[in-house]
Design an enzyme around this catalytic site. Structure first.
Site, PDB file in Angstrom:
ATOM      1  N   HIS A 251     117.583  12.856   7.951  1.00  0.00           N
ATOM      2  CA  HIS A 251     118.713  12.501   6.860  1.00  0.00           C
ATOM      3  C   HIS A 251     119.681  11.859   7.127  1.00  0.00           C
ATOM      4  O   HIS A 251     120.345  11.866   6.582  1.00  0.00           O
ATOM      5  CB  HIS A 251     118.951  14.376   6.094  1.00  0.00           C
ATOM      6  CG  HIS A 251     117.917  15.559   6.137  1.00  0.00           C
ATOM      7  ND1 HIS A 251     118.184  15.689   6.958  1.00  0.00           N
ATOM      8  CD2 HIS A 251     116.865  15.618   4.544  1.00  0.00           C
ATOM      9  CE1 HIS A 251     116.308  16.526   6.655  1.00  0.00           C
ATOM     10  NE2 HIS A 251     116.614  16.472   5.096  1.00  0.00           N
TER      11      HIS A 251
ATOM     12  N   HIS B 203     110.727  21.504  -4.865  1.00  0.00           N
ATOM     13  CA  HIS B 203     111.748  21.073  -4.558  1.00  0.00           C
ATOM     14  C   HIS B 203     111.900  20.096  -5.787  1.00  0.00           C
ATOM     15  O   HIS B 203     111.742  18.878  -4.932  1.00  0.00           O
ATOM     16  CB  HIS B 203     113.155  21.815  -3.530  1.00  0.00           C
ATOM     17  CG  HIS B 203     112.496  21.122  -2.156  1.00  0.00           C
ATOM     18  ND1 HIS B 203     111.218  20.992  -1.602  1.00  0.00           N
ATOM     19  CD2 HIS B 203     113.942  20.345  -2.270  1.00  0.00           C
ATOM     20  CE1 HIS B 203     111.948  19.969  -0.562  1.00  0.00           C
ATOM     21  NE2 HIS B 203     113.604  19.508  -0.811  1.00  0.00           N
TER      22      HIS B 203
END
Length: 279
Positions: A59, A193
Site C-alpha cells: 500500500h 468493499h
C-alpha cells in the site's frame, strides 16, 4: 522436496492490526473476527508449517507509483514491520529463508514471470495485519515468510488469469526445492468493499459467497473475469480478490475448505478460510 500442505485466504484490513495491538480481542465488535482466526492458528500449529508464502499487495509502503512493479518478491533474512502511521508495532521482523526465496525467484523468471526483487524493505498490513492472529510471535515467529507483492493499485493490473498462473508457477518452484519444508500459501485482500467515491461503504455478501464457492470448486470461472466485473460485483477495492486466485493456483486441482469465518462488521467482510488439497 518442499511440500505445499494447504492454503489460507484472508482479509488484510489495517484496523485488524490496530485492534490486535490495542488488545481488543474480546471487544464485542471485534471478537467475532478474532475468534475466527483461532482455528487457523491451531491448524498451522497442527500442520507444523515451516514457511508461509504470502501473496499480498503493498500500500505504497515498499513501493510508490513512480516505480510500482506488477510482481515483486522479497529476498532477505529479515524484513521490518512498516509503521503506517499508528506507531511501531511490537512485532519482531519477519524472518526470511534466502535460499528458498532465491530459488523461487529464479524458478519464476525461468517460467517467464519477470519479477522485481526487493530486500531490506518494510512490509505493511497487506501481509502483517492478519499474521499475528495466525502465527505466534513471542519471542519470534515460528517460521519464515516468502513475500510476493502483486499490483492491485495502479492500472494496468495483472489479470486474474495471470495471477492464477503465477500461483501455479510458484507451486512448480516449491516442488522443485530439495529441502524438506512444509509450505502454506496465503492469499490476502478483499472481499467486497469500496472505500472511496459514490459507493463508499459498498459490500455484497451474495457476491462474496459466490466467490468463495467458485474459488473452492471452479476457480477457472474466476480467472476469466475482467477487472471491471470484479469492481462491479464487489466494489473498487474488491479487485484484490485476484490475489486469492494466486493462492488457489498454487493448490491442486481439487481442494476442500476446512474452515471459514465471514464477518461483515466493518468496511469489508473480514474473511479467513483454510483449504487442504482433496485426496
Amino acid at each position: 522436496m518442499a511440500t505445499i500442505i494447504g492454503g489460507i485466504g484472508t482479509s488484510h484490513v489495517p484496523t485488524i492490526g490496530l485492534a490486535y495491538d490495542r488488545g481488543k480481542q474480546d471487544d464485542p465488535a471485534w471478537a467475532p473476527l478474532f475468534k475466527g482466526y483461532e482455528p487457523v492458528a491451531q491448524w498451522l500449529a497442527d500442520k507444523r508449517a515451516d514457511v508461509l508464502v504470502f501473496f499480498y499487495n503493498d500500500h505504497c509502503t515498499t513501493f510508490f507509483f513512480d516505480l510500482y512493479p506488477t510482481f515483486a518478491i522479497g529476498i532477505g533474512e529479515s524484513f521490518p514491520i512498516a509503521d503506517e502511521g499508528g506507531g511501531a508495532r511490537q512485532l519482531p521482523p519477519l524472518r526470511g529463508d534466502v535460499a528458498l526465496q532465491a530459488h523461487i525467484a529464479e524458478s519464476l523468471v525461468n517460467d517467464e514471470f519477470d519479477l522485481a526483487v526487493f530486500q531490506d524493505k518494510p512490509i505493511d498490513h497487506g501481509c502483517t495485519s492478519p499474521l499475528p492472529l495466525m502465527w505466534p510471535h513471542r519471542p519470534d515467529w515460528p517460521g519464515t515468510i516468502v513475500p510476493i507483492a502483486i499490483n492491485v493499485l495502479q492500472y494496468p493490473l495483472p489479470t486474474g488469469r495471470r495471477c492464477y498462473k503465477l500461483g501455479q508457477a510458484v507451486r512448480r518452484a516449491i516442488e522443485s526445492y530439495p529441502e524438506d519444508l512444509r509450505v502454506v500459501i496465503v492469499g490476502t485482500g478483499g472481499l467486497s468493499h469500496q472505500i472511496h467515491g459514490e459507493r463508499t461503504g459498498f459490500n455484497d455478501e451474495e457476491w462474496d459467497r459466490t466467490f468463495l464457492d467458485l474459488l473452492e470448486r471452479d476457480p477457472e470461472q474466476l480467472a476469466e473475469l475482467k477487472h471491471a466485473e470484479y469492481v462491479r460485483r464487489g466494489g473498487a477495492e474488491s479487485v484484490e480478490q485476484i490475489m486469492w486466485l494466486s493462492m488457489r493456483g498454487a493448490l491442486g486441482p481439487a481442494v476442500k475448505r476446512v474452515h471459514l469465518n465471514y464477518y461483515l462488521g466493518m468496511t469489508t467482510a473480514m474473511t479467513v478460510t483454510v483449504y487442504e488439497e482433496a485426496v
